[in-house]
Design a protein around this motif. Structure first.
Motif, PDB file in Angstrom:
ATOM      1  N   THR A  53       9.813 -14.641  -4.620  1.00 50.53           N
ATOM      2  CA  THR A  53       9.505 -13.445  -3.896  1.00 50.53           C
ATOM      3  C   THR A  53       8.639 -12.211  -4.762  1.00 50.53           C
ATOM      4  O   THR A  53       8.056 -11.379  -4.283  1.00 50.53           O
ATOM      5  N   ASP A  54       9.041 -12.423  -6.095  1.00 45.49           N
ATOM      6  CA  ASP A  54       8.477 -11.440  -7.103  1.00 45.49           C
ATOM      7  C   ASP A  54       6.708 -11.693  -7.158  1.00 45.49           C
ATOM      8  O   ASP A  54       5.978 -10.824  -7.066  1.00 45.49           O
ATOM      9  N   GLU A  55       6.481 -12.970  -6.877  1.00 41.14           N
ATOM     10  CA  GLU A  55       4.931 -13.331  -6.887  1.00 41.14           C
ATOM     11  C   GLU A  55       4.421 -12.836  -5.531  1.00 41.14           C
ATOM     12  O   GLU A  55       3.187 -12.282  -5.398  1.00 41.14           O
ATOM     13  N   PHE A  56       5.020 -12.893  -4.459  1.00 42.28           N
ATOM     14  CA  PHE A  56       4.800 -12.618  -3.100  1.00 42.28           C
ATOM     15  C   PHE A  56       4.482 -10.843  -3.325  1.00 42.28           C
ATOM     16  O   PHE A  56       3.468 -10.241  -2.718  1.00 42.28           O
ATOM     17  N   SER A  57       5.463 -10.278  -3.869  1.00 36.98           N
ATOM     18  CA  SER A  57       5.339  -8.555  -4.029  1.00 36.98           C
ATOM     19  C   SER A  57       4.030  -8.387  -4.667  1.00 36.98           C
ATOM     20  O   SER A  57       3.456  -7.346  -4.503  1.00 36.98           O
ATOM     21  N   GLU A  58       3.849  -9.119  -5.945  1.00 32.33           N
ATOM     22  CA  GLU A  58       2.676  -8.917  -6.595  1.00 32.33           C
ATOM     23  C   GLU A  58       1.432  -9.247  -5.890  1.00 32.33           C
ATOM     24  O   GLU A  58       0.517  -8.431  -5.996  1.00 32.33           O
ATOM     25  N   MET A  59       1.409 -10.096  -5.124  1.00 30.72           N
ATOM     26  CA  MET A  59       0.056 -10.167  -4.238  1.00 30.72           C
ATOM     27  C   MET A  59      -0.115  -9.138  -3.212  1.00 30.72           C
ATOM     28  O   MET A  59      -1.114  -8.711  -2.878  1.00 30.72           O
ATOM     29  N   MET A  60       1.118  -8.843  -2.543  1.00 28.26           N
ATOM     30  CA  MET A  60       1.097  -7.583  -1.641  1.00 28.26           C
ATOM     31  C   MET A  60       0.370  -6.366  -2.524  1.00 28.26           C
ATOM     32  O   MET A  60      -0.251  -5.544  -1.766  1.00 28.26           O
ATOM     33  N   ARG A  61       0.806  -6.189  -3.724  1.00 22.76           N
ATOM     34  CA  ARG A  61       0.362  -4.892  -4.397  1.00 22.76           C
ATOM     35  C   ARG A  61      -1.068  -5.121  -4.459  1.00 22.76           C
ATOM     36  O   ARG A  61      -1.870  -4.104  -4.288  1.00 22.76           O
ATOM     37  N   LEU A  62      -1.474  -6.182  -5.185  1.00 20.00           N
ATOM     38  CA  LEU A  62      -2.851  -6.483  -5.257  1.00 20.00           C
ATOM     39  C   LEU A  62      -3.694  -6.238  -3.876  1.00 20.00           C
ATOM     40  O   LEU A  62      -4.836  -5.746  -3.934  1.00 20.00           O
ATOM     41  N   ALA A  63      -3.092  -6.834  -2.832  1.00 30.17           N
ATOM     42  CA  ALA A  63      -3.760  -6.543  -1.471  1.00 30.17           C
ATOM     43  C   ALA A  63      -4.004  -5.092  -0.992  1.00 30.17           C
ATOM     44  O   ALA A  63      -4.900  -4.618  -0.593  1.00 30.17           O
ATOM     45  N   GLN A  64      -3.020  -4.447  -1.238  1.00 33.48           N
ATOM     46  CA  GLN A  64      -2.927  -3.048  -0.788  1.00 33.48           C
ATOM     47  C   GLN A  64      -4.044  -2.266  -1.773  1.00 33.48           C
ATOM     48  O   GLN A  64      -4.641  -1.326  -1.179  1.00 33.48           O
ATOM     49  N   LYS A  65      -4.206  -2.716  -3.130  1.00 32.65           N
ATOM     50  CA  LYS A  65      -5.258  -1.918  -3.994  1.00 32.65           C
ATOM     51  C   LYS A  65      -6.268  -2.354  -3.365  1.00 32.65           C
ATOM     52  O   LYS A  65      -7.351  -1.553  -3.182  1.00 32.65           O
ATOM     53  N   GLY A  66      -6.735  -3.758  -3.175  1.00 33.71           N
ATOM     54  CA  GLY A  66      -7.920  -3.975  -2.720  1.00 33.71           C
ATOM     55  C   GLY A  66      -8.374  -3.471  -1.348  1.00 33.71           C
ATOM     56  O   GLY A  66      -9.692  -3.339  -1.100  1.00 33.71           O
ATOM     57  N   ILE A  67      -7.378  -3.436  -0.406  1.00 33.23           N
ATOM     58  CA  ILE A  67      -7.587  -2.848   0.879  1.00 33.23           C
ATOM     59  C   ILE A  67      -8.185  -1.379   0.698  1.00 33.23           C
ATOM     60  O   ILE A  67      -9.004  -0.977   1.678  1.00 33.23           O
ATOM     61  N   GLY A  68      -7.663  -0.548  -0.052  1.00 33.41           N
ATOM     62  CA  GLY A  68      -7.846   0.842  -0.321  1.00 33.41           C
ATOM     63  C   GLY A  68      -9.303   0.776  -0.508  1.00 33.41           C
ATOM     64  O   GLY A  68     -10.222   1.760  -0.027  1.00 33.41           O
ATOM     65  N   GLU A  69      -9.806  -0.037  -1.601  1.00 31.64           N
ATOM     66  CA  GLU A  69     -11.257  -0.248  -1.870  1.00 31.64           C
ATOM     67  C   GLU A  69     -12.317  -0.541  -0.854  1.00 31.64           C
ATOM     68  O   GLU A  69     -13.254  -0.080  -0.821  1.00 31.64           O
ATOM     69  N   LEU A  70     -11.651  -1.600  -0.180  1.00 29.08           N
ATOM     70  CA  LEU A  70     -12.596  -2.100   1.128  1.00 29.08           C
ATOM     71  C   LEU A  70     -12.805  -0.804   2.234  1.00 29.08           C
ATOM     72  O   LEU A  70     -13.716  -0.712   2.851  1.00 29.08           O
ATOM     73  N   CYS A  71     -11.648  -0.167   2.318  1.00 29.80           N
ATOM     74  CA  CYS A  71     -11.933   0.888   3.407  1.00 29.80           C
ATOM     75  C   CYS A  71     -12.698   1.905   2.975  1.00 29.80           C
ATOM     76  O   CYS A  71     -13.500   2.569   3.539  1.00 29.80           O
ATOM     77  N   ALA A  72     -12.680   2.177   1.465  1.00 35.72           N
ATOM     78  CA  ALA A  72     -13.651   3.174   1.065  1.00 35.72           C
ATOM     79  C   ALA A  72     -15.044   2.720   1.277  1.00 35.72           C
ATOM     80  O   ALA A  72     -15.763   3.530   1.543  1.00 35.72           O
ATOM     81  N   ALA A  73     -15.299   1.356   1.002  1.00 35.45           N
ATOM     82  CA  ALA A  73     -16.763   0.884   0.949  1.00 35.45           C
ATOM     83  C   ALA A  73     -17.055   0.869   2.601  1.00 35.45           C
ATOM     84  O   ALA A  73     -18.329   1.041   2.828  1.00 35.45           O
ATOM     85  N   GLN A  74     -16.062   0.898   3.368  1.00 32.33           N
ATOM     86  CA  GLN A  74     -16.431   0.745   4.991  1.00 32.33           C
ATOM     87  C   GLN A  74     -16.827   2.049   5.114  1.00 32.33           C
ATOM     88  O   GLN A  74     -17.847   2.308   5.961  1.00 32.33           O
ATOM     89  N   LEU A  75     -16.105   3.338   4.955  1.00 34.31           N
ATOM     90  CA  LEU A  75     -16.713   4.477   5.036  1.00 34.31           C
ATOM     91  C   LEU A  75     -17.821   4.941   4.472  1.00 34.31           C
ATOM     92  O   LEU A  75     -18.897   5.649   5.163  1.00 34.31           O
ATOM     93  N   LYS A  76     -18.101   4.417   3.366  1.00 33.74           N
ATOM     94  CA  LYS A  76     -19.327   4.832   2.640  1.00 33.74           C
ATOM     95  C   LYS A  76     -20.811   4.140   3.539  1.00 33.74           C
ATOM     96  O   LYS A  76     -21.453   4.727   3.477  1.00 33.74           O
ATOM     97  N   ALA A  77     -20.412   2.861   4.059  1.00 30.70           N
ATOM     98  CA  ALA A  77     -21.351   2.310   4.847  1.00 30.70           C
ATOM     99  C   ALA A  77     -21.677   3.050   6.190  1.00 30.70           C
ATOM    100  O   ALA A  77     -22.756   3.436   6.576  1.00 30.70           O
ATOM    101  N   LEU A  78     -20.521   3.702   6.541  1.00 29.40           N
ATOM    102  CA  LEU A  78     -20.824   4.420   8.006  1.00 29.40           C
ATOM    103  C   LEU A  78     -21.522   5.769   7.678  1.00 29.40           C
ATOM    104  O   LEU A  78     -22.309   6.174   8.722  1.00 29.40           O
ATOM    105  N   GLU A  79     -21.432   6.248   6.424  1.00 30.50           N
ATOM    106  CA  GLU A  79     -22.064   7.451   6.446  1.00 30.50           C
ATOM    107  C   GLU A  79     -23.429   7.343   5.855  1.00 30.50           C
ATOM    108  O   GLU A  79     -24.322   8.221   5.994  1.00 30.50           O
ATOM    109  N   SER A  80     -24.025   6.232   5.712  1.00 36.41           N
ATOM    110  CA  SER A  80     -25.222   5.927   5.267  1.00 36.41           C
ATOM    111  C   SER A  80     -26.236   5.913   6.508  1.00 36.41           C
ATOM    112  O   SER A  80     -25.798   5.535   7.531  1.00 36.41           O
TER     113      SER A  80
END
Length: 262
Positions: A235-262
């Motif tokens: 379960t702690d490995e799943f929690s770590e994957m969840m943490r990584l995913a949340q970090k990655g999603i934040g960066e992907l969302c920022a890339a999405q917004l940047k693309a929409l502004e271009s």
């Protein structure tokens, strides 16, 4: 430590340094919590109401959004719209040519499962009443595959969808924006007993566990697909994957917004 000893132990010291930074055994010396390089180019299909080419490392997906002024028969007269998706891989998107699914007599189970996932993911962020009785079809065509095609498709499809709804708003077809959430997706996995973000194919094929996370920009969970490949994970490995995913999603969302502004 003498210069001679430093030279003698340099490889081991470099390995230890890389391990402490999370670089151990990852392609391109990526940190364990690092995404592949990402770019999203919009307006690549002039005939579609919304389009983008998303590149996540060596995985490249063309995403288009097409507006259809009709809804499926079972939705007629309800005053609501619909969002659906189709997914496919081009014959030479992988190392060896694959036959087109039409030539094989129909879509594979994998293809149907992925396109249903894309549709479910995007529908979670749409107010269908504000869309009106019309349908938006998202087409995700994999040009080049190196792992994570479904997650790249979802991330790119949201951009194409947003461009299409912005177009409908600008044309006065819609009065209110039907998009309620920003949505992206990313893979995580356990490889060599380490949790890693955004797996490339060489990692995915050797993973002890792999997962796909579809989240909103606020961290809300839309869908998680996760399974162990050989032995159960903790379960702690799943929690770590969840943490990584949340970090990655934040960066992907920022890339999405940047693309929409271009």
């Amino acid at each position: 430590m003498s210069q001679m000893l430093l030279q003698k132990h340099a490889p081991a010291l470099t390995l230890l340094c890389n391990y402490s930074k999370g670089y151990l055994m990852r392609p391109n010396s990526r940190a364990l919590d690092a995404l592949r390089s990402i770019s999203i180019e919009t307006g690549v299909s002039p005939y579609a109401e919304g389009s983008c080419l998303i590149k996540c490392g060596n995985t490249h997906v063309l995403c288009t959004a097409s507006v259809d002024e009709n809804v499926p028969r079972w939705m007629k007269g309800k005053g609501k719209g619909w969002v659906t998706a189709e997914y496919g891989m081009l014959p030479r998107s992988t190392h060896s040519r694959m036959r087109r699914e039409a030539a094989r007599g129909g879509q594979s189970g994998r293809t149907m499962e992925i396109q249903r996932l894309i549709g479910r993911a995007l529908r979670a962020g749409v107010d269908f009443r504000k869309l009106g009785e019309r349908q938006i079809v998202l087409d995700c065509d994999v040009i080049q595959a190196d792992g994570g095609t479904r997650t790249a498709s979802i991330t790119g499809a949201w951009v194409a969808l947003k461009i299409a709804t912005n177009y409908l708003l600008s044309e006065g077809v819609l009065e209110h924006d039907p998009i309620t959430d920003q949505i992206a997706a990313v893979s995580c996995g356990i490889v060599d007993q380490t949790c890693r973000l955004d797996l490339e194919y060489v990692e995915d094929s050797a993973a002890q566990a792999d997962a796909n996370f579809v989240l909103s920009n606020t961290g809300g969970i839309i869908e998680i697909q996760v399974s162990a490949e050989d032995t159960p994970f903790a379960t702690d490995e799943f929690s770590e994957m969840m943490r990584l995913a949340q970090k990655g999603i934040g960066e992907l969302c920022a890339a999405q917004l940047k693309a929409l502004e271009s």
